[in-house]
Design an enzyme around this catalytic site. Sequence first.
Site, short mmCIF file in Angstrom:
data_model
loop_
_atom_site.label_atom_id
_atom_site.label_comp_id
_atom_site.label_asym_id
_atom_site.label_seq_id
_atom_site.Cartn_x
_atom_site.Cartn_y
_atom_site.Cartn_z
N LYS A 85 0.85 -1.21 0.00
CA LYS A 85 0.00 0.00 0.00
C LYS A 85 0.88 1.25 0.00
O LYS A 85 2.09 1.16 0.28
CB LYS A 85 -0.93 -0.02 1.21
N TYR A 144 15.34 29.63 9.73
CA TYR A 144 14.10 30.30 10.12
C TYR A 144 13.90 30.25 11.61
O TYR A 144 14.12 29.21 12.25
CB TYR A 144 12.89 29.61 9.46
C1 LIG Z 1 -0.62 -1.91 6.65
C2 LIG Z 1 -1.23 -3.18 7.07
C3 LIG Z 1 -0.42 -4.28 7.37
C4 LIG Z 1 1.08 -4.22 7.41
O1 LIG Z 1 1.47 -3.67 8.64
P1 LIG Z 1 3.02 -3.51 9.00
O2 LIG Z 1 3.02 -3.05 10.40
O3 LIG Z 1 3.55 -2.46 8.07
O4 LIG Z 1 3.64 -4.82 8.77
C5 LIG Z 1 -1.04 -5.47 7.67
N1 LIG Z 1 -2.40 -5.58 7.69
C6 LIG Z 1 -3.19 -4.53 7.43
C7 LIG Z 1 -4.67 -4.71 7.47
C8 LIG Z 1 -2.65 -3.29 7.11
O5 LIG Z 1 -3.44 -2.26 6.86
#
Ligand SMILES: *Cc1c(COP(=O)(O)O)cnc(C)c1O
Length: 356
Positions: free
Chosen positions: A35, A252
């Site tokens: 993702k 800044y």
């Molecule tokens: C993002 C996600 C994962 C992966 O989680 P990590 O902590 O990055 O391994 C697994 N399951 C679901 C449903 C997620 O949304």
Amino acid sequence: MARPIRAEVSLEALRHNYAVAKQHAPRSRVLAVVKANGYGHGIERVSRALGPVDGFATLEIDGAVALRDRGFAGEILLMEGFFEEHELTELFRARLATAVHCDEQLRMLESAAAGEALDVYLKVNTGMNRLGFTPGAALAALDRLQASGRARTVTLMSHFANADGPQGVAEAVRRFEDAFPGVRLPRSLANSAAIFAHPETHHQTVREGIALYGATPFARRPAAALGLRPAMTLRSRLIAVQSIEAGETVGYGSTYRAGRPMRIGVVACGYADGYPRHAPNGTPVLVEGERVPIAGRVSMDMLTVDLSAIPGAHVGSEVTLWGSGLAVDEVAACAGTVGYEVLCAVAPRVPIVEVA
Ligand SMILES: *Cc1c(COP(=O)(O)O)cnc(C)c1O
């Protein structure tokens, strides 16, 4: 000459980190979670690096379809499922597996064209309280799903709120198993933290996200101690060096004041590149491989470091913001966030260079 910032992505590190998950969950299928454009690494690149994995998991339907259309034949799971009824056509065509987490999705699936079926992950809310049927509603949802004829296979799924912390997963697992007394269907529960910390939750399918990219899911266990290698190294160069007098301030808001005459290095990297603006004075940066502290507020296109420790540093000196030699998790912790957010925030203007 182009602006010298670039993100190097190691295809070998991605393969290594996938193999680490396989070692920890040897009897499970390992879905590579891609993702958010592969946590900022590029979904196409990650899938090409990994080759024939057990499967992928993502949220964005267009990315999932593109994976399929590039020829990946294995499972591609949509972890939030579909959002509108018309998307089901695409899910059927591309043979995408889908989470079903709510009544609305169940209804859309029930009214879909007969003769079509999907691999479905029935998602139960075991305490995260974001997505999923309540444990009390889960069995009825399972019955409806199976009666619909639209589920080719059913996997029971949940997502942990505390797999990475001291609270652990025992209560979530208890709620999950109580929801499905005697039901012998495949299960998918584990994220990266549970892959390392909770082997009893591995079951048939685990979902490896952050660990695939070589960052840690834990607050207190560094990625290197888990045997992971950073997949991304964000590099740039010094584009200026300033010699300043005692009492002068930098950047800044003048948040850094020189206590003595010193040299300040100006790095071509700022928050518009994805570097966290909240990284305070003292956050480590590597210049010519040596750790130096940030001195002054991170700005849009530049950040400034104290070069006192490296008199040989000059315009053009190589800088590492995170990755090889400096864990992204350490930079993230200085900025009050996690490696996940820092990696996902790398901006489109940063060119990605693939390295072996
Ligand atoms: C993002 C996600 C994962 C992966 O989680 P990590 O902590 O990055 O391994 C697994 N399951 C679901 C449903 C997620 O949304």
